[in-house]
Scaffold this motif. Structure first.
Motif, PDB file in Angstrom:
ATOM      1  N   ASP A 328      -4.642 -18.439  21.548  1.00 54.39           N
ATOM      2  CA  ASP A 328      -5.042 -18.549  22.954  1.00 54.39           C
ATOM      3  C   ASP A 328      -3.803 -18.753  23.810  1.00 54.39           C
ATOM      4  OD1 ASP A 328      -4.324 -21.377  23.061  1.00 54.39           O
ATOM      5  OD2 ASP A 328      -6.140 -21.773  21.910  1.00 54.39           O
ATOM      6  N   ASN A 329      -4.010 -18.867  25.107  1.00 63.64           N
ATOM      7  CA  ASN A 329      -2.903 -19.122  26.029  1.00 63.64           C
ATOM      8  C   ASN A 329      -3.058 -20.481  26.703  1.00 63.64           C
ATOM      9  OD1 ASN A 329      -5.077 -18.486  27.599  1.00 63.64           O
ATOM     10  ND2 ASN A 329      -4.043 -16.968  28.884  1.00 63.64           N
ATOM     11  N   GLY A 330      -3.583 -21.427  25.913  1.00 63.57           N
ATOM     12  CA  GLY A 330      -3.732 -22.783  26.422  1.00 63.57           C
ATOM     13  C   GLY A 330      -2.473 -23.609  26.227  1.00 63.57           C
ATOM     14  N   GLU A 331      -2.645 -24.926  26.105  1.00 63.84           N
ATOM     15  CA  GLU A 331      -1.507 -25.845  25.981  1.00 63.84           C
ATOM     16  C   GLU A 331      -0.954 -25.911  24.557  1.00 63.84           C
ATOM     17  OE1 GLU A 331      -2.776 -29.604  27.401  1.00 63.84           O
ATOM     18  OE2 GLU A 331      -3.030 -28.941  29.484  1.00 63.84           O
ATOM     19  N   ILE A 374      -4.877 -20.437   5.408  1.00 59.46           N
ATOM     20  CA  ILE A 374      -4.889 -20.564   6.858  1.00 59.46           C
ATOM     21  C   ILE A 374      -3.770 -21.508   7.288  1.00 59.46           C
ATOM     22  CG2 ILE A 374      -6.629 -22.401   6.739  1.00 59.46           C
ATOM     23  CD1 ILE A 374      -7.643 -21.403   9.474  1.00 59.46           C
ATOM     24  N   ARG A 375      -3.112 -21.156   8.390  1.00 60.47           N
ATOM     25  CA  ARG A 375      -2.024 -21.983   8.921  1.00 60.47           C
ATOM     26  C   ARG A 375      -2.201 -22.121  10.431  1.00 60.47           C
ATOM     27  NH1 ARG A 375       1.792 -18.823   8.067  1.00 60.47           N
ATOM     28  NH2 ARG A 375       2.474 -18.232  10.156  1.00 60.47           N
ATOM     29  N   ALA A 376      -2.011 -23.333  10.940  1.00 58.74           N
ATOM     30  CA  ALA A 376      -2.087 -23.601  12.375  1.00 58.74           C
ATOM     31  C   ALA A 376      -0.682 -23.876  12.901  1.00 58.74           C
ATOM     32  CB  ALA A 376      -3.005 -24.783  12.655  1.00 58.74           C
ATOM     33  N   GLU A 377      -0.391 -23.329  14.061  1.00 62.22           N
ATOM     34  CA  GLU A 377       0.918 -23.518  14.668  1.00 62.22           C
ATOM     35  C   GLU A 377       0.826 -23.202  16.152  1.00 62.22           C
ATOM     36  OE1 GLU A 377       3.593 -20.709  12.929  1.00 62.22           O
ATOM     37  OE2 GLU A 377       2.217 -19.016  13.223  1.00 62.22           O
ATOM     38  N   ASN A 378       1.911 -23.460  16.862  1.00 61.68           N
ATOM     39  CA  ASN A 378       2.009 -23.106  18.272  1.00 61.68           C
ATOM     40  C   ASN A 378       2.667 -21.746  18.402  1.00 61.68           C
ATOM     41  OD1 ASN A 378       0.827 -25.420  19.517  1.00 61.68           O
ATOM     42  ND2 ASN A 378       2.686 -26.583  19.062  1.00 61.68           N
ATOM     43  N   ALA A 379       2.064 -20.891  19.202  1.00 65.34           N
ATOM     44  CA  ALA A 379       2.627 -19.564  19.424  1.00 65.34           C
ATOM     45  C   ALA A 379       3.879 -19.669  20.296  1.00 65.34           C
ATOM     46  CB  ALA A 379       1.585 -18.661  20.091  1.00 65.34           C
ATOM     47  N   PRO A 380       4.745 -18.662  20.270  1.00 64.34           N
ATOM     48  CA  PRO A 380       5.971 -18.704  21.093  1.00 64.34           C
ATOM     49  C   PRO A 380       5.698 -18.918  22.577  1.00 64.34           C
ATOM     50  CG  PRO A 380       6.112 -16.937  19.475  1.00 64.34           C
ATOM     51  CD  PRO A 380       4.717 -17.468  19.396  1.00 64.34           C
ATOM     52  N   ALA A 384      -2.135 -22.077  21.171  1.00 63.38           N
ATOM     53  CA  ALA A 384      -2.454 -22.375  19.773  1.00 63.38           C
ATOM     54  C   ALA A 384      -2.621 -21.077  19.001  1.00 63.38           C
ATOM     55  CB  ALA A 384      -3.727 -23.204  19.691  1.00 63.38           C
ATOM     56  N   ARG A 385      -2.276 -21.131  17.719  1.00 59.43           N
ATOM     57  CA  ARG A 385      -2.380 -19.935  16.871  1.00 59.43           C
ATOM     58  C   ARG A 385      -2.865 -20.327  15.485  1.00 59.43           C
ATOM     59  NH1 ARG A 385       2.930 -16.484  15.925  1.00 59.43           N
ATOM     60  NH2 ARG A 385       2.367 -15.663  17.998  1.00 59.43           N
TER      61      ARG A 385
END
Length: 392
Positions: A328-331, A374-380, A384-385
């Motif tokens: 997404d393009n959230g925080e 599955i892996r969770a991380e922050n997108a560049p 959230a990704r």
């Protein structure tokens, strides 16, 4: 030191002593023969030169004493006959004899050591294969043998037996827990259904503040129903009672199926879903449960995306795995939350009020049961990704 090793050491020591004795006796015979040949050669040469010298030579041989060495040594050196001359005459003979004697037992010892090494490697491979089959959950008979690995073999057998019993007990307990939760959920459905009917009846007859109370009660009942259903799914996943199909799953189709139940909530929040359409991308799995997993991921992203934002779904495939990315393009995520996102009942600081903290845990279990990760991380860009991979 084991009894077997002690006996092997004694055998090697006895073999060394025997070999040393044989070498000593052979060296004595060789040196004696060479000494005899040298004296006979000297007598023959002296007799040809001076026939009358034979008696004197024999008398000198019989009366020879160690004290005569100095005079003889001086004469020999005077005519250029030092120890090196005689050394060169006998070196090759002695080397050949010694090498021939040692070569036979040496080759035998080498063959024996290679045989022992091969047998040990075979035993190690056998025990390793046994452990590998046990780790894969396959039954395999452990052939018992009496050798230096016997004790290790016994301990492995005891450990594997105990682990198997512990595993079977844990599976029984997990299955019992799943059955108990299923019973509890079914027991809860009856009063919850009655309460839902009563709230509907009350909603038709209440107005003003009372209607607000009834509406809040209805929301709490729906939340309770969702929580019970989620707990039931999680318990079935933990107990391994769910059977996942292994059939071709079209990625684009399951993503559309996952988005469908969220369309109303996405419309109210004015969120846009951007799904890439890559034809022919698929993997082997269960389409229904996979859609359930991605529904939770998309729902999580939509809850943390501001109004008017976008949730992007893209995917690709290579010979090793099929990759699906939800972002997404959230925080984005807080760094301290990343290690706990998939923990059960974990709720971040920005989690929705009605969240139970189970959705992401269910998604991870569904994906893991289908040979995925599955892996969770922050997108560049800061959002959230979630990156999901289903391996071939």
């Amino acid at each position: 030191m084991t009894k077997r090793s002690f006996l092997q050491g004694l055998t090697i020591l006895a073999a060394c002593l025997l070999l040393g004795t044989v070498l000593g006796l052979l060296a004595d015979r060789v040196l004696a023969r060479q000494e005899y040949r040298t004296i006979a050669q000297m007598l023959g040469a002296a007799q040809q030169i001076n026939p009358q010298a034979e008696d004197g030579m024999m008398q000198a041989l019989k009366a020879a004493a160690p004290s005569d060495f100095a005079a003889g040594d001086r004469i020999l050196r005077q005519y250029g006959y030092g120890p090196a001359v005689f050394h060169q005459r006998h070196a090759l003979t002695l080397i050949g004899i010694g090498t021939g004697i040692l070569l036979i037992p040496g080759v035998g010892l080498l063959i024996w050591l290679l045989f022992l090494s091969k047998r040990k490697q075979g035993r190690i491979r056998g025990l390793t294969t046994y452990l590998e089959q046990v780790n894969l959950g396959r039954e395999m008979l452990l052939v018992r043998q009496e050798d230096e690995f016997s004790r290790l073999e016994d301990e492995l057998y005891k450990t594997v037996t105990e682990l198997r019993q512990t595993r079977e007990k844990a599976l029984r307990e997990r299955q019992a827990l799943a059955e108990n939760l299923a019973d509890i959920s079914h027991q809860l459905k009856t009063p919850m259904t009655s309460m839902s009917l009563m709230t509907q009846l009350l909603a038709d007859s209440c107005e003003g503040e009372e209607a607000d109370y009834v509406d809040n009660l209805s929301r709490q009942l729906r939340r309770l129903e969702m929580l019970v259903a989620s707990l039931l799914k999680l318990s079935r996943l933990d107990a391994g009672t769910l059977e996942f199909k292994r059939e071709p799953v079209d990625v684009y189709a399951i993503l559309l199926r996952a988005v469908e139940p969220l369309e109303e909530a996405l419309r109210l929040k004015q969120l846009r879903i951007d799904i890439s359409n890559e034809p022919g991308v698929s993997f082997k799995g269960d389409s229904i449960w996979t859609a359930e997993a991605f529904l939770n991921l998309i729902k999580n992203c939509s809850e943390h995306t501001p109004a008017g934002g976008t949730v992007t779904l893209r995917y690709s495939q290579n010979p090793l795995y099929t990759e699906i990315v939800v972002e997404d393009n959230g925080e984005g995520f807080r760094m301290e939350e990343l290690p706990h996102l998939f923990d059960r009942f974990y709720k971040g600081k920005n989690a929705a009020k009605d969240s139970a903290g189970i959705g992401l845990a269910i998604s991870r279990s569904i994906i893991a049961n289908q040979n995925g990760s599955i892996r969770a991380e922050n997108a560049p860009h800061g959002g959230a990704r979630f990156t999901v991979k289903f391996y071939a």
